[in-house]
Design a protein around this motif. Structure first.
Motif, PDB file in Angstrom:
ATOM      1  N   CYS A  35       0.847  -1.192   0.000  1.00 42.95           N
ATOM      2  CA  CYS A  35       0.000   0.000   0.000  1.00 42.95           C
ATOM      3  C   CYS A  35       0.883   1.243   0.000  1.00 42.95           C
ATOM      4  CB  CYS A  35      -0.907  -0.004   1.229  1.00 42.95           C
ATOM      5  SG  CYS A  35      -2.036   1.400   1.308  1.00 42.95           S
ATOM      6  N   LEU A 532     -12.343  -2.839   2.332  1.00 41.99           N
ATOM      7  CA  LEU A 532     -11.708  -3.090   1.040  1.00 41.99           C
ATOM      8  C   LEU A 532     -12.781  -3.514   0.054  1.00 41.99           C
ATOM      9  CD1 LEU A 532      -9.279  -3.690  -0.862  1.00 41.99           C
ATOM     10  CD2 LEU A 532      -9.274  -6.001   0.100  1.00 41.99           C
ATOM     11  N   ASP A 533     -12.913  -2.780  -1.031  1.00 42.01           N
ATOM     12  CA  ASP A 533     -13.871  -3.120  -2.087  1.00 42.01           C
ATOM     13  C   ASP A 533     -13.124  -3.877  -3.174  1.00 42.01           C
ATOM     14  OD1 ASP A 533     -15.711  -3.264  -4.127  1.00 42.01           O
ATOM     15  OD2 ASP A 533     -16.479  -1.242  -3.845  1.00 42.01           O
ATOM     16  N   SER A 536     -13.710  -2.974  -7.183  1.00 36.23           N
ATOM     17  CA  SER A 536     -13.029  -1.833  -7.795  1.00 36.23           C
ATOM     18  C   SER A 536     -11.579  -1.731  -7.348  1.00 36.23           C
ATOM     19  CB  SER A 536     -13.762  -0.536  -7.432  1.00 36.23           C
ATOM     20  OG  SER A 536     -13.804  -0.364  -6.026  1.00 36.23           O
ATOM     21  N   ARG A 537     -11.147  -2.669  -6.496  1.00 31.45           N
ATOM     22  CA  ARG A 537      -9.785  -2.664  -5.952  1.00 31.45           C
ATOM     23  C   ARG A 537      -9.457  -1.301  -5.340  1.00 31.45           C
ATOM     24  NH1 ARG A 537      -7.002  -7.149  -6.976  1.00 31.45           N
ATOM     25  NH2 ARG A 537      -4.961  -6.198  -6.636  1.00 31.45           N
ATOM     26  N   THR A 538     -10.378  -0.825  -4.537  1.00 36.76           N
ATOM     27  CA  THR A 538     -10.157   0.393  -3.762  1.00 36.76           C
ATOM     28  C   THR A 538     -10.836   0.180  -2.418  1.00 36.76           C
ATOM     29  OG1 THR A 538     -10.361   2.800  -3.776  1.00 36.76           O
ATOM     30  CG2 THR A 538     -12.189   1.563  -4.690  1.00 36.76           C
ATOM     31  N   GLU A 556     -15.140   7.535   0.100  1.00 34.80           N
ATOM     32  CA  GLU A 556     -14.423   6.667  -0.821  1.00 34.80           C
ATOM     33  C   GLU A 556     -13.007   7.164  -1.070  1.00 34.80           C
ATOM     34  OE1 GLU A 556     -17.016   6.650  -4.209  1.00 34.80           O
ATOM     35  OE2 GLU A 556     -18.159   4.929  -3.445  1.00 34.80           O
ATOM     36  N   MET A 557     -12.075   6.209  -1.095  1.00 38.25           N
ATOM     37  CA  MET A 557     -10.681   6.501  -1.391  1.00 38.25           C
ATOM     38  C   MET A 557     -10.537   6.881  -2.858  1.00 38.25           C
ATOM     39  SD  MET A 557      -8.858   5.764   1.427  1.00 38.25           S
ATOM     40  CE  MET A 557      -7.234   5.180   0.951  1.00 38.25           C
ATOM     41  N   LYS A 559      -9.282   6.698  -6.650  1.00 38.40           N
ATOM     42  CA  LYS A 559      -9.095   5.524  -7.489  1.00 38.40           C
ATOM     43  C   LYS A 559      -7.648   5.050  -7.421  1.00 38.40           C
ATOM     44  CE  LYS A 559     -10.038   3.767 -12.134  1.00 38.40           C
ATOM     45  NZ  LYS A 559     -10.530   4.099 -13.493  1.00 38.40           N
ATOM     46  N   GLY A 560      -7.477   3.750  -7.224  1.00 36.61           N
ATOM     47  CA  GLY A 560      -6.145   3.175  -7.153  1.00 36.61           C
ATOM     48  C   GLY A 560      -5.542   3.171  -5.764  1.00 36.61           C
ATOM     49  N   LYS A 561      -6.208   3.809  -4.796  1.00 36.75           N
ATOM     50  CA  LYS A 561      -5.701   3.834  -3.430  1.00 36.75           C
ATOM     51  C   LYS A 561      -6.462   2.809  -2.593  1.00 36.75           C
ATOM     52  CE  LYS A 561      -2.883   7.308  -4.137  1.00 36.75           C
ATOM     53  NZ  LYS A 561      -1.416   7.108  -4.122  1.00 36.75           N
ATOM     54  N   ILE A 562      -5.714   1.944  -1.948  1.00 37.02           N
ATOM     55  CA  ILE A 562      -6.327   0.869  -1.166  1.00 37.02           C
ATOM     56  C   ILE A 562      -5.757   0.900   0.243  1.00 37.02           C
ATOM     57  CG2 ILE A 562      -6.562  -1.632  -0.906  1.00 37.02           C
ATOM     58  CD1 ILE A 562      -6.319  -1.872  -3.923  1.00 37.02           C
TER      59      ILE A 562
END
Length: 574
Positions: A35, A532-533, A536-538, A556-557, A559-562
């Motif tokens: 991460c 963790l979704d 959408s891998r976020t 929501e984080m 996009k691309g941030k997990i």
């Protein structure tokens, strides 16, 4: 892994299958990816309506890195969830329902050490080195025992488990970050004086509450020299919310294991003085045990001495280089034990025994009349630790789901009677009495990572919150947030005792309860969980109505941030 073939897809080439798999990776594996840090405060997208009264900061802690690459291009893989390199997360809920996020790695010296050595070095929790020879093991043990281990400094260790506010004796830092001073107009908005990270060892790490920068590492030996030789402490301290006293249990390895029940409190001379530290009791046992948490009531500290015993008096940790391989197998003939220590008298007053079990987390404990009730999330044995190797958790096709815990309540009865008997022979340990299992949830209603309304801590209570594995989604760990009505369970009504929140292909973290101001009902508040979704891998910060378990809002984080699967959280209200 490639999708399973059926007759219609049998003619597809292997390259086409691999391409399809890469387009749709297993949604639950993202929680174990590296991460990246988000060092600057970043706004999140809010959907729904955050309650106007909800303002403050949610801190989350846990591993954030599992795979490293050295300058030579060699890959270094950290094998176990518990050994991942620490990352802290800060979600700030601001006035008007706005949310911002930042994160920081806090063990960079350790990261650099691994990269320089091109291997995971030193003592870890579960990392195994199959290339170690007997000679190397002996040499490492000899060197550590005679010369001492490498000095702990900077960020050269993992302190990843749980953040704790207002550790006694840490002064308010006059050099608070410019960002914090600017954000608060030079005045503190919360009751947060300092922030300390805890782990399963005699080491703590002070953290800047805003930037999350590591400030320093220290041990209980820095407060009291007599504790310098102590090896382990539960990652979860017990803190009395009314007195501000911090309690822990320090374990010293040896032919006879010594458990010291320690109370730390602010000096009456003020915060600019060293804290007062008292050893309330010393408990001697032939069993040095890994304890991740313990319990406390208004009157007593309860050392929950379950079975997870180190071999060879604890020296086995140095031999294997990790805790996991040094644990003995569970012995059905050895009872689990509860040691009861009087907080006021500073004395071991009672001992109780029960059938063997293992636990990571106690939930709550309280006095009622002359009895103590202890609630915890119990496992059959400690082999659950081995279920959390990363290669297992990433394995869609054949990964093994970890053993699940059940919520269980123990009763330790007639404390004053046992205390009176033990007072007659103060130099002799109290004779064990049986602990009673009052109830436990059915295994199908598994329960872990507990949370309660903080106003009910150390008191009788009705609701417990946690995470649960439904068995519906193809995930190896939990996929639901659970609310349990303990009054219904106590009456034998298990069927309607639990409520859940679940969303397809999502993995929630430990829920943190935040009470509504001036609430009159115990469950009047919200739950905060980082989810963790996998689709959408976020990820997003979820806000649930704690009474109905229905979603109120989410932040929501980008996009691309997990935010990966992490351990624990803490909310500090404004």
């Amino acid at each position: 892994m490639p999708p399973r073939k059926d007759k219609k897809k049998a003619r597809r080439t292997s390259s086409a299958i691999q391409e399809s798999a890469s387009e749709k990776p297993w949604p639950f594996a993202a929680g174990y990816d590296n991460c990246p840090e988000v060092l600057e405060s970043t706004p999140l997208t809010v959907k729904g309506t955050i309650p106007l009264w909800l303002e403050g900061v949610l801190y989350r802690s846990g591993p954030g890195t599992y795979d490293l690459e050295t300058e030579s291009g060699k890959k270094v893989h950290i094998q176990h969830w518990f050994d991942g390199l620490t990352q802290l997360h800060r979600y700030e809920i601001k006035k008007g329902g706005k949310v911002s996020y930042r994160s920081r790695n806090t063990s960079n010296d350790l990261r650099e050490r691994y990269q320089k050595a091109e291997a995971v070095t030193g003592v870890t929790f579960c990392h195994r080195d199959p290339c170690k020879t007997i000679f190397n093991k002996f040499f490492t043990t000899f060197k550590t025992a005679t010369l001492g281990g490498p000095p702990i400094g900077g960020t050269n260790t993992n302190v990843a488990v749980i953040p704790t506010p207002n550790f006694p004796g840490l002064m308010d830092r006059e050099d608070r970050s410019l960002e914090e001073k600017s954000a608060t107009g030079g005045k503190r908005k919360t009751g947060l004086r300092n922030l300390v990270m805890n782990t399963d060892g005699n080491v703590l790490q002070e953290i800047d509450p805003v930037t999350l920068e590591p400030i320093r590492l220290f041990t209980y030996g820095d407060i009291d020299d007599s504790l310098s030789a102590s090896n382990l402490a539960p990652a979860h301290p017990c803190v009395d919310p009314e007195t501000g006293e911090h309690f822990t249990v320090l374990l010293t390895f040896g032919p006879t294991a010594v458990y010291k029940v320690v109370r730390t409190r602010a000096s009456p001379k003020g915060t600019h003085h060293e804290p007062d530290l008292d050893v309330l009791a010393e408990i001697h046992s032939p069993r040095p045990t890994y304890m991740h948490s313990f319990a406390m009531t208004k009157r007593y500290v309860v050392v929950t001495h379950w079975q997870c015993d180190f071999a060879a008096w604890g020296v086995s940790v140095l031999w294997y280089g990790n805790a996991w391989e040094s644990f003995k197998a569970q012995d059905p003939n050895i009872k689990a034990t509860f040691y009861v220590v009087d907080r006021d008298r500073g004395r071991h007053v009672a001992t109780f025994e029960c059938d063997p079990y293992y636990a990571f987390h106690t939930i709550n404990a309280y006095d009622e009349d002359d009895d103590i009730y202890v609630d915890l999330a119990a496992y059959k044995d400690h082999t659950v630790i081995g279920d959390y190797y990363i290669d297992n958790l990433r394995n869609e096709a054949s990964g093994k789901s970890p053993q699940q815990a059940v919520l269980r309540r123990y009763k330790l009865g007639k404390i004053s009677k046992h205390a009176a008997l033990s007072a007659l022979s103060p130099k002799t340990p109290p004779k064990p009495a049986p602990a009673e299992v009052v109830f436990q949830l059915d295994e199908s209603i598994n329960f872990e990572l507990p949370s309660i309304n903080p106003s009910r801590y150390l008191k009788s209570y009705q609701y417990a919150y946690g995470v649960n594995r439904s068995g519906v989604n193809k995930t190896l760990i939990y996929d639901r947030i659970i609310k349990v009505d303990l009054h219904k369970v106590a009456k034998g009504d298990q069927k309607s005792s639990a409520k859940f929140w679940i969303q397809d292909q999502c993995t929630p973290s430990e829920p943190v309860f935040v009470p509504t101001p001036n609430a009159t009902k115990e469950d009047d508040g919200v739950l905060l969980s980082i989810v963790l979704d996998g689709r959408s891998r976020t990820g997003f910060m979820l806000i649930l109505n704690a009474q109905t378990m229905e979603e109120i809002a989410r932040a929501e984080m980008p996009k691309g941030k997990i935010a990966p699967h992490n351990f624990h959280g803490m909310f500090i209200p404004n």
